[in-house]
Design a protein around this motif. Structure first.
Motif, PDB file in Angstrom:
ATOM      1  N   ASP A  11       0.837  -1.213   0.000  1.00 22.42           N
ATOM      2  CA  ASP A  11       0.000   0.000   0.000  1.00 22.42           C
ATOM      3  C   ASP A  11       0.870   1.260   0.000  1.00 22.42           C
ATOM      4  O   ASP A  11       0.442   2.313   0.464  1.00 22.42           O
ATOM      5  N   ALA A  33       7.715  -7.483  -1.962  1.00 28.98           N
ATOM      6  CA  ALA A  33       7.477  -8.926  -1.809  1.00 28.98           C
ATOM      7  C   ALA A  33       6.015  -9.238  -1.566  1.00 28.98           C
ATOM      8  O   ALA A  33       5.362  -8.610  -0.721  1.00 28.98           O
ATOM      9  N   GLU A  38       1.451 -11.263   5.060  1.00 27.87           N
ATOM     10  CA  GLU A  38       0.564 -10.129   4.788  1.00 27.87           C
ATOM     11  C   GLU A  38      -0.733 -10.577   4.131  1.00 27.87           C
ATOM     12  O   GLU A  38      -1.790  -9.997   4.372  1.00 27.87           O
TER      13      GLU A  38
HETATM   14  C1  DLZ Z   1      -2.790  -6.120   2.350  1.00 26.01           C
HETATM   15  C2  DLZ Z   1      -1.510  -6.666   1.804  1.00 26.01           C
HETATM   16  C3  DLZ Z   1      -1.501  -7.950   1.216  1.00 26.01           C
HETATM   17  C4  DLZ Z   1      -2.735  -8.746   1.061  1.00 26.01           C
HETATM   18  N1  DLZ Z   1      -0.361  -8.486   0.773  1.00 26.01           N
HETATM   19  C5  DLZ Z   1       0.787  -7.787   0.833  1.00 26.01           C
HETATM   20  C6  DLZ Z   1       2.016  -8.353   0.403  1.00 26.01           C
HETATM   21  O1  DLZ Z   1       2.099  -9.503   0.015  1.00 26.01           O
HETATM   22  N2  DLZ Z   1       3.109  -7.575   0.462  1.00 26.01           N
HETATM   23  C7  DLZ Z   1       3.097  -6.309   0.937  1.00 26.01           C
HETATM   24  O2  DLZ Z   1       4.137  -5.644   0.930  1.00 26.01           O
HETATM   25  N3  DLZ Z   1       1.954  -5.776   1.392  1.00 26.01           N
HETATM   26  C8  DLZ Z   1       0.810  -6.463   1.349  1.00 26.01           C
HETATM   27  N4  DLZ Z   1      -0.353  -5.939   1.845  1.00 26.01           N
HETATM   28  C9  DLZ Z   1      -0.311  -4.597   2.440  1.00 26.01           C
HETATM   29  C10 DLZ Z   1       0.231  -4.642   3.869  1.00 26.01           C
HETATM   30  O3  DLZ Z   1      -0.518  -5.563   4.625  1.00 26.01           O
HETATM   31  C11 DLZ Z   1       0.191  -3.223   4.456  1.00 26.01           C
HETATM   32  O4  DLZ Z   1       1.334  -2.556   4.015  1.00 26.01           O
HETATM   33  C12 DLZ Z   1       0.163  -3.209   5.956  1.00 26.01           C
HETATM   34  O5  DLZ Z   1      -1.013  -3.776   6.421  1.00 26.01           O
HETATM   35  C13 DLZ Z   1       0.287  -1.786   6.501  1.00 26.01           C
HETATM   36  O6  DLZ Z   1      -0.718  -0.945   6.039  1.00 26.01           O
END
Ligand code: DLZ
Ligand code: FAD
Ligand code: SF4
Length: 509
Positions: A11, A33, A38
């Protein structure tokens, strides 16, 4: 050997994000990544995961075109360490780096994980927001009540948005009293702009289907924007075709149309594909050109430089325990109909259907249907919080938690709202067309077919009398309750209990 790694999270897809601004394109290596930690800390809606992974892949390609070296890990890469700190450690070893430049994440969970990472991690402020943590703390200090409206006026003055010679444009700060029109009979807006998936998106959709296909929510059709150019076109489409009526119908709800005249840009804004400045400037320009009225544009800009900034301020001011607040001691489990099981309540069923289909529902559906029901029914606010974090494509704790724990569930004891957002079926009937197609009768207060919102509303007030009866904004509600005959009050409370009992047993209610 490289000097530093530069972490960009899913994000944080803004080319001028703080860590990239501080980094050296010739020397440093960007790390991005897709990781299971996450993607699974809650069971996100598949559309949310697909949106982020596709947008991340395109952002990485763009950085490479701009001359950056990017170490990008896809979810299925065999070496994938599975978490953000794990990936940093792996890349640090590969590249011979010990230092990491990061931009502060939007969730305490990840801020703490980066603090605990055994590398030298610098977390720079996320300055994609109007108010820094220090600015919000300064505003909040010494105030008895942290009301959004006062904060918003300062933000208007600071940005100069909708200001004319130091005064608010149109002579008023807030045009909300003009913005409460019920659902219109006909909608002359076809909804948000849609985008056909390209090759990158299709590949991600296959991955998400294979790995997260069991999560709640429809992955396809997938029509979200996944790059800034598309997001800007979606914004322009909204400004031109929907903004003029945004204000009038901001609180309205229609069965089968979860978008109405809403912008549908929160995912793009929260992930970094759009900035608050470009959104607000485009809206202000529409007003200056005479293309949108002041009530619409003021209401819209208030959501962004007011509510959005205020919510973020509250999240960081309140600290990591905010999501476990439960001042009303609500402890019921979230019922199955939040996950699509059958319900006879048409309003709840419709809002959940919209959510399942689009990973989106608009503000009033979130607040006055699913949120209102959970609060009236006494559902554990932590479960409610997790549900909202999972099912909406725009959900990150910094914005979701104050909206849910604070605004919607009153679990913070009144930091965000001076009174709980509760209503009986009347409000839903006035603002929507849901009641017409419902099994229950909104006009019936007790007995056969009585609308559950009517029963639960009074039961909530009765249950929390000690806390709320002296609230000046709730006195009328208690006076109405007290004017009812004892017998009627007893019937309402008994029927509310009976309804909740059936709901807890998993019966279709
Ligand atoms: C929401 C999310 C998801 C589903 N996957 C990733 C990921 O694989 N890699 C990544 O860098 N960020 C992902 N995010 C967003 C993070 O969860 C988010 O940066 C944190 O929740 C902080 O807002
Ligand atoms: P519009 O209605 O067109 O508003 C324009 C923009 O204003 C939005 O894109 C958003 O950036 C901002 N905005 C509006 N209201 C709020 C608000 N209360 N807080 C913060 N920003 C706001 N918003 C999220 O971005 N993520 C969430 O996880 C989230 N969870 C919510 C949970 C509950 C219980 C409630 C009541 C609200 C929640 N909101 C959340 C706020 C709001 O519902 C969404 O921002 C909005 O529905 C997004 O759709 P839109 O872009 O069409 O917004
Ligand atoms: Fe919802 Fe009650 Fe209206 Fe049915 S009658 S749609 S339950 S408010």
């Amino acid at each position: 050997m490289v000097s530093r790694l530069v972490l960009v999270l899913g994000d944080q897809l803004s080319p001028d994000i703080h860590a990239l601004r501080e980094a050296d394109r010739a020397e440093d290596v960007v790390v991005m990544a897709e990781v299971m930690s996450e993607a699974s800390y809650v069971r996100h809606h598949p559309k949310k995961i697909a949106f982020l992974f596709a947008a991340m892949r395109k952002f990485a390609a763009r950085l490479r075109e701009d001359g950056w070296t990017v170490d990008y890990t896809e979810l299925d890469d065999t070496e994938n360490a599975g978490s953000i700190p794990g990936e940093l450690l792996r890349r640090a070893e590969q590249r011979g780096a010990a230092e990491v430049l990061a931009t502060e994440p939007g969730e305490w969970r990840l801020i703490e994980a980066l603090n605990d990472c055994p590398l030298d991690v610098t977390q720079l402020s996320d300055d994609r927001f109007l108010a820094s943590h220090a600015r919000f703390e300064d505003w909040a200090k010494d105030r008895k009540e942290l009301r959004m409206e006062w904060f918003y006026r300062e933000m208007r003055r600071e940005t100069g948005l909708l200001m004319e010679g130091g005064e608010p444009a149109g002579g008023k700060w807030n045009f909300d009293h003009e913005n409460r029109k019920p659902a219109p009979g006909e909608i002359d807006y076809g909804g948000p702009m849609e985008f056909t998936p390209d090759e990158v998106v299709e590949e991600v959709l296959d991955l998400v289907e294979a790995r997260f296909g069991e999560n709640f929510g429809d992955l396809r059709p997938f029509t979200l924007a996944t790059e800034p150019g598309q997001a800007r076109r979606a914004l322009t489409h909204f400004i031109k075709n929907a903004l003029p009526k945004f204000g009038d119908y901001q609180d309205a709800m229609l069965e089968g149309n979860g978008f109405l005249y809403h912008a549908h840009v929160s995912f793009y804004l929260n992930a970094g594909l759009l900035s608050w400045q470009e959104i607000c400037e485009a809206a202000e320009e529409a007003w200056r050109q005479g293309d949108a009225p002041i009530n619409a544009v003021e209401g819209f800009i208030r959501q962004i430089i007011g509510w959005r900034e205020y919510m973020r301020g509250i999240y960081f001011l309140q600290g990591p325990d905010y999501t476990s607040r439960n001042i009303l001691r609500h402890d019921r489990d979230l019922p199955g109909f939040y996950w699509g099981a059958e319900t006879r309540m048409n309003c709840v069923g419709s809002a959940v259907r919209d959510t399942k289909e689009h990973a989106y529902a608009h503000h009033i559906q979130r607040l006055m249907v699913t949120g209102n029901f959970a609060l009236l029914a006494g559902i554990d606010p932590h479960q409610v919080h997790e549900w909202y974090l999972e099912v909406y494509a725009d959900a990150y704790e910094w914005v979701e938690a104050p909206n849910v724990i604070g605004m919607s569930q009153f679990a913070d004891g009144g930091i965000v709202g001076s009174k709980p957002y509760i209503s009986s079926g009347n409000y839903i009937d006035r603002m929507s067309d849901y009641c017409g197609g419902c099994h229950y009768d909104v006009k019936t207060k007790t007995g056969e077919g009585a609308c559950p919102f009517n029963l639960l509303y009074w039961a909530f007030l009765d249950r929390h009398r000690d806390r709320f009866e002296r609230n000046p904004r709730m006195g009328n509600m208690y006076r109405t309750w007290d004017r009812m005959k004892d017998e009627k009050r007893d019937t309402i409370l008994a029927e509310a209990e009976e309804f909740l009992g059936r709901m807890e047993k998993g019966e279709v209610v």
